[in-house]
Design a protein around this motif. Structure first.
Motif, short mmCIF file in Angstrom:
data_model
loop_
_atom_site.label_atom_id
_atom_site.label_comp_id
_atom_site.label_asym_id
_atom_site.label_seq_id
_atom_site.Cartn_x
_atom_site.Cartn_y
_atom_site.Cartn_z
N ARG A 217 1.20 -1.21 0.01
CA ARG A 217 -0.51 0.36 0.13
C ARG A 217 0.92 1.28 -0.03
O ARG A 217 0.80 2.47 0.48
CB ARG A 217 -1.21 -0.35 0.97
N GLU A 234 -4.70 2.69 5.73
CA GLU A 234 -4.97 1.60 5.82
C GLU A 234 -6.39 0.91 5.64
O GLU A 234 -7.14 2.10 4.57
CB GLU A 234 -4.89 1.00 7.14
N LYS A 235 -6.76 0.00 5.46
CA LYS A 235 -8.14 -0.74 4.70
C LYS A 235 -8.99 -0.19 5.00
O LYS A 235 -9.01 0.01 6.74
CB LYS A 235 -7.28 -2.46 4.67
N ASP A 242 -9.60 0.95 -1.84
CA ASP A 242 -9.53 -0.58 -1.25
C ASP A 242 -9.95 -1.25 -2.72
O ASP A 242 -9.37 -2.31 -2.81
CB ASP A 242 -10.46 -0.96 0.45
N ARG A 243 -11.03 -0.51 -3.23
CA ARG A 243 -11.42 -1.19 -4.56
C ARG A 243 -10.16 -1.77 -5.37
O ARG A 243 -10.36 -2.76 -6.03
CB ARG A 243 -12.74 -0.83 -4.97
N ASP A 246 -7.72 -3.84 -4.45
CA ASP A 246 -8.18 -5.06 -4.33
C ASP A 246 -8.70 -5.93 -6.05
O ASP A 246 -8.23 -7.47 -6.42
CB ASP A 246 -9.66 -5.63 -4.12
#
Length: 681
Positions: A217, A234-235, A242-243, A246
């Motif tokens: 990250r 952070e997530k 985050d998408r 991912d």
């Protein structure tokens, strides 16, 4: 009445402002809706473009990265174990490799199978003799026997963010005996650097590119130097980011750590699995829409003012009859029952309104006239009946009187009615206490009252008033006010008293008549029976009364009868009764004589004798003759008296009176002017 457009409650002002508000809200709502739709459409249009740019950039970086890795592999493939063991020769070998000089600006280092630096390019950078096992690509090359791209790290030598990549050095049997590692700085990249395509490029005027390592990250490099080696949140902090990390590829709106709203698009690189992100601030992406929104706002304001002006002019024309009617009505006096109707010449609903108003006005005038007639009749009725009405508002202690009530108390109708607590002086003290108790009961449980009270007028005279009152309840089951009336019944009470006197008293002498005598005799009989006393009846008849009437007239005879009545009352007690039962006949009732019969007879005879002697005295009767003045007439008159004594058990009035009457006639037959005791048979 002055009609001002700028008045807050003006109909034209309110309708115009309402129209302008509705128009402005509608246009602005349409502008917001249109701009949002355009933003969505523009985002949909920019998304493929951004994705194409991101894909091209990702392919270019990926190919360049693969090319750098292949060059390291070619160099590593030509290093034998013997060369790896000869450091000077290895230095010369690396220096002769031109394919490395312009590819790795952070230097190249050859490592043994323990990860220790043997030779470096350029010489003197400080990696010889230092372990490089902390580099991810070195560990992969030694342990997994393959070339790889490492992870960005902060170099201890150059003090700058650096990216490493390594290729294994194998012996003849394919075993790893060393590693060749190349370093690339991530800041201040030259034009020849394979990452310069990211750092030296911009997207639009203010947009740019990011190269992101999703496993850490971490931003590897970026068009904006502020983001190089930036640690991403952070997530869970930024769902859109985050998408992307991912694995989502495509466009989305997101907020960067600096609080800027961006239109972002991400593409993952096949070889390194890094992410190439294209960033464009929405202020730039949607700048045409924002400019259009500003123009629509100004257009909305101009159109609103125009619509307001047109609305005001239209209302001024359409409502002119209404305002003319208001002005005309305001100049009239509403106390005038002959208020003329409004002209119903206006068209449409306004004309219908005027017609309805005129109908209501006519009905109101009729009801007003009827109410005035009713009030006049009520006032006259109150005056005739001497009834004054009142109302007491309990909340606020406000009292309202009718004019007749002011007249009853001889107060000024123009003054305010006194509060209930201040009405104490208008009644006798005891009667005011009774009235207060009745009012309290009415307020407590709604009990109506009717009382006869003695009122005190302003001039001090006393009058008799009949007071009535009752409570009025409110919706909350509490008394809101009391209403009532006060009727002056003084004349009626006097008339009733006069009727009573006529019924029970002789009009000439004011002595009780035969009816009153019967009532008093009945009470005496009852008392004697209870107390065991004797009583007596004295029956008197004047002896020579008729000659006086014949010679001097009935007026003088009346004077004689009045004088006889006064003499009779002078010789009896207050508990006794003197009555005139007709003509010149009188009866004296003696109550509560002795409980002994002989003593009672003696008492009755003594009283009878005193009366006989008193009546026998000379009468001086003064007459008044028209033209001759007054005249004194002397007259001698006696009386025959019959006495009947009755015991405690007597109950027959007729027998008692008959006995006394018989005794009186016996006295006359015996020569008159004497007392005779009647004896029962």
């Amino acid at each position: 009445m002055r009609l001002n457009f700028f008045a807050r409650h003006s109909l034209r002002t309110r309708v115009t402002l309402s129209t302008m508000t509705i128009f402005l809200v509608s246009l602005w709502s349409l502008s917001l809706f249109a701009s949002r739709e355009l933003e969505h459409d523009m985002q949909e249009a920019l998304a493929p473009q951004q994705y194409s740019v991101a894909s091209l950039l990702a392919d270019r970086v990926d190919q360049t990265l693969a090319d750098h890795l292949r060059r390291l592999e070619l160099v590593a493939a030509n290093i034998s174990p013997d060369l790896l063991a000869d450091a000077p020769a290895l230095h010369a070998y690396l220096a002769a490799r031109l394919i490395l000089r312009d590819r790795f600006d952070g230097g190249v280092v050859a490592l043994n199978d323990q990860g220790l630096g043997i030779a470096e390019l350029p010489r003197g950078i400080g990696r010889v003799g230092r372990s490089q096992l902390d580099l991810h690509s070195v560990t992969v090359a030694l342990q997994e026997n393959r070339a790889s791209v490492g992870q960005p790290f902060a170099s201890a030598l150059s003090k700058t963010p650096t990216l490493d990549m390594s290729a294994p050095v194998r012996n003849a049997s394919g075993q790893v005996v060393g590693v060749v590692t190349g370093m690339t700085g991530l800041q201040g990249l030259s034009e020849s650097s394979f990452l310069s395509v990211v750092t030296n490029s911009h997207y639009g005027k203010s947009g740019g590119y990011l190269l992101i390592d999703p496993t850490q990250r971490l931003v590897i490099t970026a068009s904006d130097p502020r983001h190089i080696m930036e640690k991403l949140p952070e997530k869970g902090v930024n769902p859109a980011l985050d998408r992307f990390i991912d694995g989502l590829e495509g466009s989305a709106c997101m907020i960067n750590p600096f609080g800027e709203q961006l239109l972002a698009c991400a593409k993952r690189m096949p070889m390194s699995h890094w992410i190439v992100a294209v960033m464009l601030p929405t202020d730039e992406a949607f700048a045409p829409i924002h400019a259009m929104r500003q123009r629509m706002l100004w257009a909305a304001i101009v159109l609103t003012l125009l619509a307001g002006g047109l609305t005001w002019r239209g209302l001024h024309k359409q409502l002119a009859p209404v305002f003319d009617a208001i002005a005309a009505v305001s100049q009239r006096h509403y106390d005038d029952p002959s208020l003329p109707p409004l002209p119903a010449h206006a068209p449409g609903e306004i004309g219908q309104l005027f017609v309805a108003f005129n109908t209501l006005l006519a009905e109101s005038t009729r009801q007003r006239q009827a109410l005035l007639r009713s009030q006049t009749m009520l006032t006259r009725t109150e005056a005739i009946a001497h009834i004054g009405s009142w109302e007491w508002q309990v909340t606020g202690d406000t009292v309202t009187w009718s004019d007749e009530l002011f007249r009853i108390f001889q107060l000024d109708p123009a003054s305010a009615a006194p509060a209930f607590a201040n009405q104490r002086d208008l009644f006798e003290p005891a009667d005011f206490q009774r009235l207060s108790a009745a009012v309290t009961a009415a307020m407590r449980d709604g009990t109506p009252y009717e009382l006869e009270l003695c009122t005190v007028c302003k001039d001090g005279t006393r009058r008799i008033g009949l007071a009535r009152g009752q409570a009025v309840w409110g919706p909350d089951k509490t008394v809101t006010h009391l209403v009532g009336s006060l009727q002056d019944i003084t004349e009626r009470k006097q008339a009733e008293e006069q009727i009573r006197l006529l019924a029970y008293f002789d009009t000439l002498t004011n002595l009780p008549n035969r009816r009153m005598l019967a009532d008093r005799l009945n009470q005496t009989l009852l008392n004697n029976k209870r107390n065991r006393h004797f009583g007596a009846v004295l029956f008197l008849d004047l002896d020579n009364f008729k000659p006086l009437n014949d010679s001097h007239g009935h007026a003088l005879g009346d004077l004689l009868l009045i004088e006889v009545a006064q003499r009779l009352k002078a010789h009896v007690r207050e508990i006794d009764t003197v009555a005139r039962i007709g003509g010149d006949e009188f009866v004296v009732l003696l109550s509560e004589l002795s409980t002994d019969q002989a003593a009672s007879i003696a008492q009755a005879q003594v009283v009878a004798e005193k009366i006989r002697l008193s009546l026998a005295e000379t009468y001086l009767l003064q007459t008044h003759q028209p033209g001759t003045g007054s005249e004194i007439v002397t007259h001698q008159c006696t009386a025959s008296v019959g006495v009947a004594v009755f015991g405690p058990d007597a109950s027959d009035q007729a027998s008692i009176l008959k006995l006394a009457d018989t005794a009186m006639y016996q006295a006359k037959e015996a020569g008159r002017n004497r007392v005779t005791l009647g004896m029962p048979a």
